[in-house]
Design a protein around this motif. Structure first.
Motif, short mmCIF file in Angstrom:
data_model
loop_
_atom_site.label_atom_id
_atom_site.label_comp_id
_atom_site.label_asym_id
_atom_site.label_seq_id
_atom_site.Cartn_x
_atom_site.Cartn_y
_atom_site.Cartn_z
N LEU A 193 101.01 -115.14 -46.06
CA LEU A 193 101.53 -115.15 -47.32
C LEU A 193 102.86 -115.98 -47.17
CD1 LEU A 193 100.55 -111.74 -49.15
CD2 LEU A 193 99.58 -114.13 -49.55
N TYR A 194 103.72 -115.54 -46.34
CA TYR A 194 105.01 -116.06 -46.15
C TYR A 194 105.00 -117.46 -45.78
CZ TYR A 194 107.52 -111.68 -46.71
OH TYR A 194 108.00 -110.57 -47.16
N GLY A 195 104.08 -118.02 -44.80
CA GLY A 195 104.00 -119.27 -44.15
C GLY A 195 103.20 -120.25 -45.51
N SER A 196 102.63 -119.80 -46.25
CA SER A 196 101.89 -120.54 -47.42
C SER A 196 103.05 -120.82 -48.49
CB SER A 196 100.60 -120.07 -47.94
OG SER A 196 99.69 -119.73 -47.12
N ALA A 197 103.70 -119.74 -48.68
CA ALA A 197 104.85 -120.17 -49.69
C ALA A 197 105.81 -121.01 -49.21
CB ALA A 197 105.50 -118.68 -49.87
N PHE A 198 106.40 -120.96 -47.81
CA PHE A 198 107.32 -121.73 -47.46
C PHE A 198 106.71 -123.34 -47.38
CE2 PHE A 198 109.83 -118.30 -45.87
CZ PHE A 198 110.92 -118.66 -46.08
N LEU A 199 105.16 -123.31 -46.82
CA LEU A 199 104.81 -124.60 -46.58
C LEU A 199 104.60 -125.26 -48.35
CD1 LEU A 199 103.33 -126.86 -45.19
CD2 LEU A 199 101.14 -125.64 -45.35
N ILE A 200 103.93 -124.61 -49.29
CA ILE A 200 103.89 -125.16 -50.30
C ILE A 200 105.20 -125.47 -51.20
CG2 ILE A 200 103.18 -124.62 -52.87
CD1 ILE A 200 100.96 -122.60 -51.43
N SER A 201 106.22 -124.65 -51.06
CA SER A 201 107.45 -125.05 -51.68
C SER A 201 108.01 -126.35 -51.13
CB SER A 201 108.27 -123.61 -51.31
OG SER A 201 108.85 -123.97 -50.16
N ALA A 202 107.83 -126.53 -49.69
CA ALA A 202 108.45 -127.73 -49.25
C ALA A 202 107.44 -128.91 -49.70
CB ALA A 202 108.44 -127.71 -47.64
N LEU A 203 106.32 -128.74 -49.54
CA LEU A 203 105.51 -129.90 -50.24
C LEU A 203 105.57 -130.55 -51.67
CD1 LEU A 203 102.23 -129.16 -48.09
CD2 LEU A 203 103.96 -130.82 -47.58
N ILE A 204 105.81 -129.46 -52.45
CA ILE A 204 106.05 -129.76 -53.93
C ILE A 204 107.41 -130.05 -54.29
CG2 ILE A 204 104.19 -128.51 -54.51
CD1 ILE A 204 106.11 -126.49 -55.79
N GLY A 205 108.51 -130.17 -53.22
CA GLY A 205 109.79 -130.51 -53.50
C GLY A 205 110.63 -129.36 -53.97
N TRP A 206 110.37 -127.95 -54.12
CA TRP A 206 110.91 -127.09 -54.55
C TRP A 206 111.20 -125.86 -53.18
CZ3 TRP A 206 113.26 -126.41 -59.25
CH2 TRP A 206 112.92 -127.38 -60.09
N SER A 207 111.77 -126.56 -51.96
CA SER A 207 111.98 -125.71 -51.07
C SER A 207 112.45 -124.34 -51.04
CB SER A 207 113.01 -126.45 -50.14
OG SER A 207 113.38 -125.41 -48.85
N LEU A 208 111.94 -123.10 -50.59
CA LEU A 208 112.54 -121.86 -50.83
C LEU A 208 113.83 -121.72 -50.44
CD1 LEU A 208 109.48 -119.59 -50.17
CD2 LEU A 208 110.33 -120.47 -52.41
N ILE A 209 114.31 -122.31 -49.14
CA ILE A 209 115.60 -122.56 -48.63
C ILE A 209 116.82 -123.01 -49.52
CG2 ILE A 209 116.97 -123.09 -46.79
CD1 ILE A 209 114.90 -121.23 -46.07
N ARG A 225 116.13 -133.50 -47.90
CA ARG A 225 115.21 -133.49 -46.82
C ARG A 225 115.83 -132.32 -45.75
NH1 ARG A 225 117.33 -138.30 -46.13
NH2 ARG A 225 119.26 -137.77 -44.55
N VAL A 226 116.89 -131.87 -45.69
CA VAL A 226 117.14 -130.71 -44.77
C VAL A 226 116.61 -129.37 -45.35
CG1 VAL A 226 119.01 -129.14 -44.24
CG2 VAL A 226 119.54 -131.66 -44.44
N TYR A 227 116.32 -129.28 -46.78
CA TYR A 227 115.54 -128.00 -47.30
C TYR A 227 114.11 -128.30 -46.68
CZ TYR A 227 120.12 -126.55 -49.43
OH TYR A 227 121.61 -126.34 -49.40
N PHE A 228 113.54 -129.60 -46.92
CA PHE A 228 112.50 -129.64 -46.53
C PHE A 228 111.81 -129.25 -45.13
CE2 PHE A 228 109.11 -132.47 -44.78
CZ PHE A 228 107.90 -132.38 -45.48
N TRP A 229 112.62 -129.84 -44.39
CA TRP A 229 112.13 -129.40 -43.06
C TRP A 229 112.64 -128.11 -42.59
CZ3 TRP A 229 109.01 -132.23 -40.61
CH2 TRP A 229 108.92 -133.45 -40.83
N LEU A 230 113.64 -127.52 -43.16
CA LEU A 230 113.92 -126.00 -42.81
C LEU A 230 112.79 -125.16 -43.38
CD1 LEU A 230 117.61 -125.44 -43.59
CD2 LEU A 230 116.44 -125.63 -41.57
N ALA A 231 112.35 -125.78 -44.59
CA ALA A 231 111.17 -124.88 -45.10
C ALA A 231 109.89 -124.98 -44.14
CB ALA A 231 110.74 -125.29 -46.59
N ILE A 232 109.68 -126.15 -43.72
CA ILE A 232 108.56 -126.49 -42.69
C ILE A 232 108.65 -125.65 -41.37
CG2 ILE A 232 107.62 -128.21 -41.08
CD1 ILE A 232 106.68 -128.54 -44.16
N ALA A 233 109.91 -125.43 -41.04
CA ALA A 233 110.33 -124.81 -39.66
C ALA A 233 109.90 -123.40 -39.87
CB ALA A 233 111.96 -124.99 -39.32
#
Length: 259
Positions: free
Chosen positions: A153-169, A191-199
């Motif tokens: 659940l956590y991994g999916s939430a972070f990944l989806i948030s990054a891909l749609i441009g609304w990084s949880l970070i 860009r930074v928030y995208f990669w942090l969410a991906i990490a």
């Protein structure tokens, strides 16, 4: 100077209705919730704390580390030591009983000292739910199912948030830094928030990729050991990287301007 008009009766004598206050957007509500959660965990980039202080606070100090690690450690050690050579199975009830007992002790100690019990209570509930899975099925490996679900659940939430441009970070940091959603207009921050969410998504995915094969192989000892190894030892460095990256995006007011 003229005063601003005050809402009142119009020329026909009818009252002028007041405009309803704008309802907060879902993104604002989520941003505030994430920001407050990060603040309670000690992750507020606006504070001048050192990285070590922030990471230590996020882990809950010595007590937080013991509360998150010791129940699982006791379970896997006791189960391994009680494995029957003929059946290849350890004492499930003893392992679960001692693990849950330690979680209960931590919770009671916090209550007795009138300290926040969020961490201890969360660990107790998680241990109880995991134990229920193992008891009802009679399989010690099922003790790890709730952890798999949480990671997914956590991994999916972070990944989806990054891909749609609304990084949880980004949502959390934007709230903490008082800029709301303005970070989405800044290309560097996005860009930074995208990669942090991906990490973070990668961390949760790595846990699943490594641990699920051991679960299907019913290797409880190896599974429990790797769960501990891939817990705080990986969580702490990623917290530090996230903290440093976010803080770098918001120079302190007394910092010299970049040339």
């Amino acid at each position: 100077m003229t005063d601003a008009p005050i809402p009142g009766p119009d020329r026909e004598g009818s009252p002028v209705p007041l405009e309803p206050a704008a309802e907060p957007k879902a993104s604002d509500v989520l941003s505030a919730a994430l920001g407050e959660a990060a603040r309670r965990a000690g992750l507020d980039p606006a504070k001048g704390h050192s990285t070590g202080h922030v990471v230590w606070h996020a882990m809950g100090g010595w007590r937080g580390i013991l509360e998150s690690v010791l129940p699982g450690l006791v379970f896997i050690v006791v189960y391994t030591l009680t494995i029957d050579p003929q059946t290849g199975q350890g004492s499930l009830w003893l392992s679960l009983g001692l693990s849950l007992g330690i979680a209960v002790v931590f919770t009671i100690v916090r209550l007795a000292m009138r300290q926040p019990i969020t961490a201890a209570l969360g660990g107790l509930i998680a241990a109880a739910v995991a134990a229920a899975f193992a008891v009802f099925t009679g399989q010690a490996s099922n003790n790890f199912i709730p952890g798999f679900v949480t990671n997914a659940l956590y991994g999916s939430a972070f990944l989806i948030s990054a891909l749609i441009g609304w990084s949880l970070i980004g949502l959390a940091a934007g709230y903490l830094m008082g800029e709301g959603l303005a970070w989405r207009k800044d290309r560097r921050k996005r860009r930074v928030y995208f990669w942090l969410a991906i990490a973070w998504a990668g961390l949760f995915a790595a846990r699943l990729l490594v641990q699920l094969p051991l679960y299907f192989a019913d290797n409880v000892t190896a599974l429990g050991t790797l769960k501990l190894v891939m817990g705080l030892p990986l969580f702490a460095p990623l917290i530090a990287v996230t903290w440093l990256a976010v803080r770098a995006l918001y120079p302190r007011p007394d910092a010299p301007p970049a040339e």
